[in-house]
Design an enzyme around this catalytic site. Structure first.
Site, PDB file in Angstrom:
ATOM      1  N   HIS A  35       0.815  -1.207   0.000  1.00 41.54           N
ATOM      2  CA  HIS A  35       0.000   0.000   0.000  1.00 41.54           C
ATOM      3  C   HIS A  35       0.854   1.265   0.000  1.00 41.54           C
ATOM      4  O   HIS A  35       0.510   2.248  -0.666  1.00 41.54           O
ATOM      5  CB  HIS A  35      -0.914  -0.005   1.225  1.00 41.54           C
ATOM      6  CG  HIS A  35      -1.879   1.134   1.277  1.00 41.54           C
ATOM      7  ND1 HIS A  35      -2.976   1.226   0.449  1.00 41.54           N
ATOM      8  CD2 HIS A  35      -1.910   2.247   2.059  1.00 41.54           C
ATOM      9  CE1 HIS A  35      -3.645   2.339   0.721  1.00 41.54           C
ATOM     10  NE2 HIS A  35      -3.020   2.973   1.685  1.00 41.54           N
ATOM     11  N   GLU A  60      -7.426   8.632  -4.556  1.00 45.97           N
ATOM     12  CA  GLU A  60      -7.132   7.686  -3.487  1.00 45.97           C
ATOM     13  C   GLU A  60      -8.155   6.561  -3.515  1.00 45.97           C
ATOM     14  O   GLU A  60      -9.270   6.716  -4.016  1.00 45.97           O
ATOM     15  CB  GLU A  60      -7.183   8.417  -2.137  1.00 45.97           C
ATOM     16  CG  GLU A  60      -6.738   7.594  -0.939  1.00 45.97           C
ATOM     17  CD  GLU A  60      -5.307   7.100  -1.052  1.00 45.97           C
ATOM     18  OE1 GLU A  60      -5.146   5.943  -1.504  1.00 45.97           O
ATOM     19  OE2 GLU A  60      -4.375   7.839  -0.720  1.00 45.97           O
ATOM     20  N   HIS A  71     -10.098   3.588  -1.021  1.00 51.98           N
ATOM     21  CA  HIS A  71     -10.400   3.110   0.329  1.00 51.98           C
ATOM     22  C   HIS A  71     -11.241   1.852   0.190  1.00 51.98           C
ATOM     23  O   HIS A  71     -12.380   1.770   0.655  1.00 51.98           O
ATOM     24  CB  HIS A  71     -11.112   4.190   1.142  1.00 51.98           C
ATOM     25  CG  HIS A  71     -10.339   4.594   2.354  1.00 51.98           C
ATOM     26  ND1 HIS A  71     -10.912   4.898   3.555  1.00 51.98           N
ATOM     27  CD2 HIS A  71      -9.001   4.727   2.552  1.00 51.98           C
ATOM     28  CE1 HIS A  71      -9.986   5.211   4.442  1.00 51.98           C
ATOM     29  NE2 HIS A  71      -8.814   5.119   3.855  1.00 51.98           N
ATOM     30  N   HIS A 116     -10.593  -1.775   0.921  1.00 53.04           N
ATOM     31  CA  HIS A 116     -10.779  -2.719   2.021  1.00 53.04           C
ATOM     32  C   HIS A 116     -11.586  -2.105   3.168  1.00 53.04           C
ATOM     33  O   HIS A 116     -12.508  -2.748   3.692  1.00 53.04           O
ATOM     34  CB  HIS A 116      -9.419  -3.208   2.528  1.00 53.04           C
ATOM     35  CG  HIS A 116      -8.787  -4.239   1.640  1.00 53.04           C
ATOM     36  ND1 HIS A 116      -9.051  -4.335   0.300  1.00 53.04           N
ATOM     37  CD2 HIS A 116      -7.874  -5.222   1.921  1.00 53.04           C
ATOM     38  CE1 HIS A 116      -8.338  -5.330  -0.222  1.00 53.04           C
ATOM     39  NE2 HIS A 116      -7.628  -5.881   0.737  1.00 53.04           N
ATOM     40  N   ARG A 172      -7.373  16.140   2.538  1.00 57.37           N
ATOM     41  CA  ARG A 172      -6.165  16.592   3.254  1.00 57.37           C
ATOM     42  C   ARG A 172      -4.928  16.505   2.362  1.00 57.37           C
ATOM     43  O   ARG A 172      -4.000  17.307   2.493  1.00 57.37           O
ATOM     44  CB  ARG A 172      -5.974  15.788   4.537  1.00 57.37           C
ATOM     45  CG  ARG A 172      -7.015  16.074   5.595  1.00 57.37           C
ATOM     46  CD  ARG A 172      -6.626  15.511   6.955  1.00 57.37           C
ATOM     47  NE  ARG A 172      -6.367  14.080   6.894  1.00 57.37           N
ATOM     48  CZ  ARG A 172      -7.310  13.140   6.921  1.00 57.37           C
ATOM     49  NH1 ARG A 172      -8.587  13.477   6.985  1.00 57.37           N
ATOM     50  NH2 ARG A 172      -7.001  11.868   6.872  1.00 57.37           N
ATOM     51  N   ASP A 173      -4.890  15.533   1.448  1.00 53.27           N
ATOM     52  CA  ASP A 173      -3.804  15.508   0.463  1.00 53.27           C
ATOM     53  C   ASP A 173      -3.780  16.807  -0.336  1.00 53.27           C
ATOM     54  O   ASP A 173      -2.716  17.343  -0.663  1.00 53.27           O
ATOM     55  CB  ASP A 173      -3.980  14.325  -0.498  1.00 53.27           C
ATOM     56  CG  ASP A 173      -3.590  12.992   0.115  1.00 53.27           C
ATOM     57  OD1 ASP A 173      -2.891  12.994   1.139  1.00 53.27           O
ATOM     58  OD2 ASP A 173      -3.988  11.951  -0.437  1.00 53.27           O
ATOM     59  N   GLN A 220     -10.539   3.573  10.014  1.00 53.19           N
ATOM     60  CA  GLN A 220     -10.579   4.837  10.720  1.00 53.19           C
ATOM     61  C   GLN A 220     -12.012   5.336  10.876  1.00 53.19           C
ATOM     62  O   GLN A 220     -12.911   4.922  10.158  1.00 53.19           O
ATOM     63  CB  GLN A 220      -9.758   5.901   9.975  1.00 53.19           C
ATOM     64  CG  GLN A 220      -8.359   5.442   9.600  1.00 53.19           C
ATOM     65  CD  GLN A 220      -8.284   4.860   8.202  1.00 53.19           C
ATOM     66  OE1 GLN A 220      -9.233   4.260   7.715  1.00 53.19           O
ATOM     67  NE2 GLN A 220      -7.138   5.021   7.558  1.00 53.19           N
ATOM     68  N   ASP A 229      -0.301  15.252   5.214  1.00 46.98           N
ATOM     69  CA  ASP A 229      -1.426  14.798   6.021  1.00 46.98           C
ATOM     70  C   ASP A 229      -1.110  13.428   6.598  1.00 46.98           C
ATOM     71  O   ASP A 229      -0.282  12.685   6.066  1.00 46.98           O
ATOM     72  CB  ASP A 229      -2.709  14.767   5.194  1.00 46.98           C
ATOM     73  CG  ASP A 229      -2.891  13.455   4.457  1.00 46.98           C
ATOM     74  OD1 ASP A 229      -2.097  13.199   3.529  1.00 46.98           O
ATOM     75  OD2 ASP A 229      -3.808  12.697   4.802  1.00 46.98           O
ATOM     76  N   GLY A 243      -1.186   9.401  -8.897  1.00 45.43           N
ATOM     77  CA  GLY A 243      -2.223   8.391  -8.762  1.00 45.43           C
ATOM     78  C   GLY A 243      -2.055   7.539  -7.531  1.00 45.43           C
ATOM     79  O   GLY A 243      -1.373   7.907  -6.566  1.00 45.43           O
TER      80      GLY A 243
END
Length: 720
Positions: A34, A78, A80, A82, A101-102, A226, A254, A513
């Site tokens: 990852h 991005e 997410h 899983h 935040r990126d 999270q 971030d 990416g």
């Protein structure tokens, strides 16, 4: 969490000793697939990332391209995946928070989001549960922070049954003087955390995202997901703006994958520096947290800033003003990356080795076996038309995007539901627009990864061109299964090469990416899925609509780029929703060649801005059947005639990219705008009937707009 034996030996060799438990966990996360892209990085050199407008390319939190000399835009994407399987609401919500935040860490203000979502069959209970939870998570978080979700895609496919994909892209705006990077600047500067307190949520998230989902993932892996707090994120966005206004930020990153350990070590490694961090100084929300928990927790809404010593107090004051926590956690040094806790050194490693030292994987790759072609189905044209329009893949996505506040910020010119969104770039002189499109199609890429990815790139670029936009740059989210399976890795390589080749053909730099591998579960690997998000620019705010607009006079309907209609030859139906509905397979149609694709895109963008053009819509998912169904309304109908293919199904449902439908009052001018090798066919006209009449090889289909809307309203009916 533990390192593999081979990685452990490398770390011992580098350090000259056994790693501490905290060091081992840190290496395990930062050297995970990852974070380190160990299986994909050897392939990513296929992309061209340079261009005259590129300011910051791959490697930072987001890419930066120049809209003008005084206005830059940021672009990031991005996954997410899983987390969204384990907890669809929080998994999707925190995906939005992370990509925002990126954007902030580059000094930019976030102005738009897109979401590209992939689930198992819509008719099955569990995929629908995931779908509803993901959409709710995205809408609740995005709406709360005031960033509009303006586009994206939704796909249902049986091979996402055990592993959905949630890919989110964000666009931001920044002026050159406010641009910040994630490269530490100077030894002696302070490192500060600003935002939420650190808890135990998200522990091991990076390593969790680097392995196949287990049968018990929804319960066993819940601690790795999270929990988001959008209201704190909104405060953090505004605090970040204030810090930038007062020029208090030297560099920023971030806190995402691998938490504080990931953000701070990567920040100083980029500057070829080190750090000394006291973990006990981190503001915490839970008692008795260990050094490892503080280091690797992926609690959300946190930023790591490099701050000059004389500005530390002012940063504290601003954080307090916005009701945010803050703490000075250490300093930038010229030595190792060192973390202490309760008077003990728990981490002491070279920052660059930690951030960049992961060895690349040398994996076997074989092309996936193409499915065996079957005899093509032969339903009646009426049955096929209604089945394709009613498919959740081609049906209206109104249920999804109406939950998003797509006009917050008052920039949105072209709203969701069109080929591309367009936003006002008010910072530029004149009426400059930013066009955004994103998506993929697993029906194409599962059948032929290379050609399917080429088609995805051409389709997304066509989406922009249909709004009169010139493409600037793209980012990709490359999703695949377990790369240790040679055929899976071969398919992944195919989508990388396909995207790279078509983007190069179209002169679109791929500036960044995300890679998400190990999307594999007990139900098998996902299809190789190359989500592409692309931005372009328009010279004015006006853009032609997707649908036929009201008019007292008929307009001419032109079909551009369809060689099958022009030549009368039988087109290939491979990868089409038509064959998905009727269990057939066929070879995937090859996208246009280089010169043909380039000329097509340039001409579409030019024609879209012509005063005689009334509507432009690309032809892709569902073929011409869906294109015309989406263009009519209660006040505007169309009479269309197609001839050529023996049974008409190929003409109406094939999905070869590089095609568009145009309504114009100057058909000769449109013809002249396209290269000689691009067919431009007059296939009918618009009228005020509110009905779609399709005559295909003499067979006539008639539907009024209300019936078409009802057929395509399956999501609204099933989910409301």
């Amino acid at each position: 969490m533990s390192l593999s034996a081979s990685d452990y030996e490398l770390v011992v060799s580098e350090l000259g000793r056994d790693p501490t438990p905290a060091e081992e966990a840190l290496f395990e996360n930062l050297w995970s697939e990852h974070c380190a892209y160990r299986s994909s990085r050897p392939l990513l050199s296929a992309f061209d990332s340079n261009g005259k407008d590129v300011v910051v390319g791959p490697g930072d939190d987001a890419a930066v391209v120049a809209l003008s000399d005084s206005v830059y835009i940021t672009l990031g994407i991005e996954s997410h995946n899983h987390p969204s399987y384990v907890d669809p609401y929080d998994g999707a919500a925190t995906g939005v928070g992370g990509i925002v935040r990126d954007t902030m860490s580059m000094g930019a203000y976030p102005i738009a989001l897109t979401d590209s979502l992939y689930f198992g069959p819509f008719e099955d209970e569990h995929p629908r549960y995931l779908f509803e939870g993901v959409v709710e998570g995205i809408s609740d978080y995005g709406n709360s922070i005031g960033v509009p979700t303006v586009g994206g895609s939704v796909v249902f496919h049986p091979d996402y049954e055990g592993n959905p994909l949630v890919n989110v892209a964000c666009v931001g705006v920044v002026s050159p003087d406010r641009l910040v990077t994630a490269k530490a600047q100077k030894s002696g500067n302070a490192l500060m955390l600003v935002g939420n307190a650190t808890g135990r949520d998200g522990l091991g998230g990076a390593s969790f995202a680097s392995e196949d989902l287990s049968e018990d993932a929804e319960t066993e892996d819940r601690p790795a997901v999270q929990v988001g707090d959008p209201y704190t994120e909104k405060l953090l966005i505004e605090a970040n703006e204030t810090l930038l206004d007062e020029e208090l930020v030297e560099s920023a990153r971030d806190l995402g994958a691998a938490g504080l350990g990931g953000a701070s070590s990567e920040l100083v490694a980029k500057g070829e520096l080190g750090a000394r961090i006291e973990l006990g100084s981190v503001h915490q929300r839970e008692p008795n947290m260990s050094a490892l928990e503080i280091l690797l927790a992926e609690s959300q809404e946190r930023m790591c800033y490099e701050v000059a010593p004389e500005n530390v107090d002012r940063v504290r004051e601003i954080a307090d003003r916005f009701d945010l926590g803050s703490s000075v956690i250490g300093t930038v040094t010229e030595g190792n990356y060192v973390c202490t806790f309760d008077g003990e050194t728990v981490v002491d490693v070279p920052a660059e080795y930690l951030a960049e030292g992961a060895p690349m994987n040398d994996l076997d790759s074989v092309p996936p076996t193409p499915p065996k072609e079957t005899e093509l189905p032969t339903p009646t044209l009426e049955t096929a038309f209604e089945s394709v329009l009613a498919s959740p893949n081609t049906a209206s996505k109104r249920w999804v995007y109406r939950q998003y506040d797509h006009e917050v910020g008052t920039r949105t010119i072209v709203r969701p539901g069109d080929d591309a969104a367009v936003l006002a770039a008010r910072e530029c002189d004149g009426e400059r627009g930013i066009a955004i499109a994103a998506g993929s199609n697993p029906n194409w890429t599962s059948l032929n990864p290379y050609e399917g990815a080429r088609a995805v790139a051409l389709e997304v670029t066509t989406n922009l061109a249909a709004k009169g936009a010139t493409p600037l740059a793209a980012v990709d989210c490359l999703n695949g299964g377990n790369p240790e399976t040679p055929s899976v890795y071969g398919g992944f390589k195919g989508i990388v090469d396909g995207l790279a080749d078509m983007c190069r053909t179209l002169s679109v730099p791929v500036v960044g990416g995300n890679v998400s591998l190990y999307n594999d579960s007990t139900s098998g690997p996902i299809p190789p899925t190359p989500t592409l998000a692309m931005v372009g620019t328009t010279t004015e705010y006006d853009a032609p609509p997707l649908g036929f607009p009201e008019s007292s006079e008929p307009g001419t309907i032109l079909l551009v780029g369809d060689h099958a209609v022009a030549s009368g030859r039988t087109p290939r139906l491979g990868g089409s929703e038509y064959l998905a509905q009727f269990d057939g397979t066929d070879a995937f149609p090859t996208p246009p060649e280089e010169t043909e694709a380039t000329g097509f895109i340039e001409a579409i963008a030019s024609v879209a801005t012509d005063e005689h053009t009334r509507a432009v819509h690309d032809v892709s998912h569902g073929g011409l059947a869906v294109t015309f169904a989406e263009m009519i309304s209660e006040s505007r109908g169309a009479e269309v005639t197609l001839t050529g293919d023996e049974n008409g199904a190929g003409l109406l449902f094939h999905e070869r990219t590089g095609r568009a439908v145009i309504e114009t009052t100057a058909p000769d001018a449109v013809q002249a705008a396209f290269p000689d090798d691009t067919p431009v066919e007059n296939v009918g006209h618009t009228d005020a009937s509110g009905e779609l009449t399709l005559t295909v090889n003499g067979e006539r289909l008639e539907y009024d707009a209300g019936t078409v809307r009802a057929i395509r309203g399956v999501l609204d009916r099933e989910l409301e």
